[in-house]
Design a protein around this motif. Structure first.
Motif, short mmCIF file in Angstrom:
data_model
loop_
_atom_site.label_atom_id
_atom_site.label_comp_id
_atom_site.label_asym_id
_atom_site.label_seq_id
_atom_site.Cartn_x
_atom_site.Cartn_y
_atom_site.Cartn_z
N ALA A 1 11.83 -11.85 3.69
CA ALA A 1 10.39 -11.98 3.46
C ALA A 1 10.00 -11.40 2.11
O ALA A 1 10.52 -10.37 1.68
CB ALA A 1 9.62 -11.26 4.57
N TYR A 2 9.05 -12.04 1.44
CA TYR A 2 8.60 -11.60 0.12
C TYR A 2 7.32 -10.78 0.24
O TYR A 2 6.53 -10.95 1.17
CB TYR A 2 8.30 -12.80 -0.78
N LEU A 3 7.11 -9.92 -0.74
CA LEU A 3 5.83 -9.22 -0.88
C LEU A 3 5.06 -9.84 -2.04
O LEU A 3 4.69 -9.18 -3.01
CB LEU A 3 6.06 -7.72 -1.09
N ILE A 4 4.81 -11.12 -1.92
CA ILE A 4 4.09 -11.89 -2.96
C ILE A 4 2.86 -12.49 -2.28
O ILE A 4 2.99 -13.47 -1.52
CB ILE A 4 4.98 -13.00 -3.55
N ASP B 1 0.82 -1.21 0.00
CA ASP B 1 0.00 0.00 0.00
C ASP B 1 0.86 1.27 0.00
O ASP B 1 0.37 2.35 -0.33
CB ASP B 1 -0.94 0.03 1.21
N GLN B 2 2.11 1.13 0.37
CA GLN B 2 3.04 2.25 0.32
C GLN B 2 3.80 2.31 -1.00
O GLN B 2 4.73 3.11 -1.15
CB GLN B 2 4.05 2.15 1.47
N GLY B 3 3.40 1.46 -1.94
CA GLY B 3 4.03 1.44 -3.25
C GLY B 3 5.31 0.63 -3.31
O GLY B 3 6.06 0.71 -4.29
N LEU B 4 5.56 -0.19 -2.28
CA LEU B 4 6.79 -0.98 -2.24
C LEU B 4 6.59 -2.31 -2.95
O LEU B 4 5.53 -2.94 -2.85
CB LEU B 4 7.20 -1.23 -0.79
N THR B 5 7.61 -2.75 -3.67
CA THR B 5 7.61 -4.09 -4.28
C THR B 5 8.48 -5.06 -3.51
O THR B 5 8.42 -6.27 -3.73
CB THR B 5 8.10 -4.01 -5.74
N SER B 6 9.31 -4.55 -2.62
CA SER B 6 10.08 -5.36 -1.69
C SER B 6 10.28 -4.55 -0.42
O SER B 6 10.20 -3.31 -0.44
CB SER B 6 11.43 -5.78 -2.29
N PRO C 1 4.26 -18.90 0.40
CA PRO C 1 4.56 -19.45 1.73
C PRO C 1 5.62 -18.67 2.50
O PRO C 1 5.77 -18.87 3.70
CB PRO C 1 5.03 -20.88 1.43
N ASN C 2 6.33 -17.76 1.82
CA ASN C 2 7.31 -16.92 2.50
C ASN C 2 6.94 -15.44 2.41
O ASN C 2 7.79 -14.57 2.58
CB ASN C 2 8.71 -17.14 1.91
N SER C 3 5.67 -15.15 2.17
CA SER C 3 5.27 -13.74 2.12
C SER C 3 5.27 -13.14 3.52
O SER C 3 5.14 -13.85 4.53
CB SER C 3 3.87 -13.61 1.52
N ALA C 4 5.45 -11.82 3.59
CA ALA C 4 5.43 -11.12 4.87
C ALA C 4 4.09 -11.37 5.55
O ALA C 4 3.03 -11.14 4.98
CB ALA C 4 5.64 -9.63 4.65
#
Length: 529
Positions: A381-384, A91-96, A388-391
């Protein structure tokens, strides 16, 4: 650069990536302490000797073999913030997740792991074991070439944190090699932590840390910080390679990846000449498969890794590698970590590793404490969404750290080792095992052997980058040419520029000798008593 012969001893031995750490460790053994005592003392000294690589605000893992053959582990790796849902960042425009600053911080696991290690086998108080480090912090340990390299790499970010800058940019500029770097705040913290490790998670230190992070925008509740103190010994996970049993650290570490590679390479790599193209091809291909499987399936709160070690799964994967039907387009980033090994006169062995994730971690301190905080959450941590490893709250990000011990099938100690190096660790540890078990190299030969690395691995900041096989030039032109013909995109590195800083101690039971060595790529040393 030349390869040093191994250090030999009959009573006990330590090895680390800095002489000051090895010296305090061997002194503890000489004074009657055991391998756990020596490890704890060395760990604290590396906070001063290799401050870009490790610290109180980082993570730590250990594998311990007891004299009776029992093997256990401790795992110190914390949660991200309770408010750290994936959409908080997207939501802050971050991809990672940013690697620098408060958003990249996970609850440090090192103090809890060290406290658990101490509670389950040490013979000396933490205050006694950590006082040499506290005293060195007051006086200022001389800046090493490695520390200067780390400061130079991170100096722009260091300059933004007043407490970091005061120590590592004295007078506003870079220090010189040999310049003492006093850290009075850190000395006080080490002594306080030694007397009451729980304060880091439940007391005044915890309150200060959480308040600092919240004020700077990280969504910590404080509850996840308090839960970071819950570290208990666990059984090691184990597999076999070349007739030996290999013990490894469990999730959230990638120890299972070493065991998977071992299963895919057993009775294949050892049948090729040492460092020949077919052996390198198999090791590299197995590493790529392991990284692909980790990215596709594995998070710290599931057991999918176990299915990858089942005989049927291993057999299918071996068949695909044998048929060359899977050419991986998956790639590893280096890391900033340091490792320690110790063996005592009773045969107790410890493989220990700790890290801030990347150089100087998040590049921020808890004000007035000297504690640099990690950036493990940003790194791991991923932003996906749905991965299974998303934040996600109360999900630990997947890790790069792992440590190992090898024994014979009757449980007798053979080797203890590890290496820092981000996602290179699982590859270089497998290479060490092959050097030692397939080819009978001594520790000095094993840690100095030419190194190769599939790039990239599965760190959040390198996913999707072009695949390479990075090779030290000592591998030789003809072998490199054959690797290219086998489909590898070979990238040449300097003769000793492959990364890592491996440590190995081996036991020769026939002669009653320990032999050990530290990687010549860094400034370490093995010492015995």
């Amino acid at each position: 650069m030349t390869t040093r012969p191994p250090t030999l001893s009959t009573r006990g031995m330590v090895s680390s990536s800095h002489p000051a750490a090895s010296t305090i460790g061997v002194q503890v053994l000489a004074d009657g302490g055991n391998a756990i005592d020596a490890t704890l003392a060395m760990a604290a000294m590396t906070w001063l000797a290799l401050p870009g690589q490790c610290g109180i605000g980082g993570d730590a893992f250990a594998v311990v073999r007891e004299p009776d053959g029992r093997v256990w582990t401790v795992g110190g790796s914390g949660f991200g913030p309770d408010g750290g849902e994936t959409d908080f960042y997207t939501d802050q425009g971050l991809t990672s997740i940013p690697l620098d600053g408060p958003l990249g911080v996970a609850v440090p696991g090192a103090p809890a792991a060290l406290a658990a290690l101490h509670a389950n086998g040490a013979t000396r108080s933490l205050s006694d074991l950590w006082e040499p480090a506290a005293g060195s912090a007051e006086r200022g340990l001389p800046c090493s070439a490695k520390t200067l390299q780390d400061i130079r790499e991170a100096h722009l970010a260091i300059a933004l944190d007043p407490d970091l800058a005061a120590v590592y940019l004295p007078g506003g500029g870079l220090p010189h090699v040999g310049q003492q770097l006093p850290q009075n705040d850190l000395a006080r913290t080490i002594r306080s932590l030694a007397s009451d490790p729980a304060d880091f998670y439940l007391g005044s230190f915890a309150q200060k840390a959480v308040s600092t992070l919240r004020e700077r925008g990280a969504p910590f509740s404080g509850n996840e910080w308090a839960d970071g103190f819950k570290v208990d010994p666990e059984p090691a996970i184990a597999g076999t390679y070349a007739g030996a049993v290999v013990y490894q650290t469990a999730m959230p570490t990638p120890g299972w990846m070493v065991l998977q590679q071992a299963a895919l390479c057993d009775r294949v790599v050892g049948y090729s000449p040492w460092m020949a193209a077919p052996a390198i091809d198999r090791l590299a291909s197995a590493a790529r498969l392991a990284f692909e499987d980790r990215f596709a399936l594995c998070g710290s709160d599931n057991d999918e890794w176990r299915t990858l070690l089942l005989p049927d799964t291993v057999a299918r994967s071996r068949a695909s590698l044998d048929a060359k039907s899977r050419r991986r387009e998956f790639s590893v980033a280096g890391g900033d970590t340091t490792s320690i090994v110790a063996v005592d006169s009773d045969g107790r062995a410890v493989s220990f590793i700790h890290s801030l994730a990347f150089t100087f971690g998040s590049k921020i301190t808890v004000p007035g404490t000297g504690v640099v905080l990690n950036n493990r959450f940003g790194r791991g941590a991923y932003l996906i969404p749905g991965h299974p490893n998303s934040a996600s709250p109360r999900r630990k990000p997947v890790h790069t750290l792992n440590a190992w011990i090898a024994a014979d099938t009757a449980g007798a100690l053979l080797h203890v080792g590890n290496t820092p190096g981000g996602d290179g660790q699982v590859q270089w540890n497998m290479q060490l095992l092959s050097h030692l078990l397939d080819h009978g190299l001594d520790p000095a030969e094993a840690v100095a052997a030419p190194r190769f690395t599939v790039y990239p691995g599965s760190d959040s900041d390198v996913i999707g980058q072009p695949a390479e096989l990075r090779c030290e030039s000592r591998i030789g032109k003809s072998t490199l040419s054959e690797l290219r013909s086998r489909g590898h995109d070979v990238t040449l590195q300097g003769a000793w520029d492959g990364g890592g800083s491996a440590q190995v101690i081996s036991l020769d039971r026939e002669r009653g000798l320990l032999s050990g060595a530290a990687d010549p790529r860094q400034e370490g040393i093995a010492l015995g008593v």
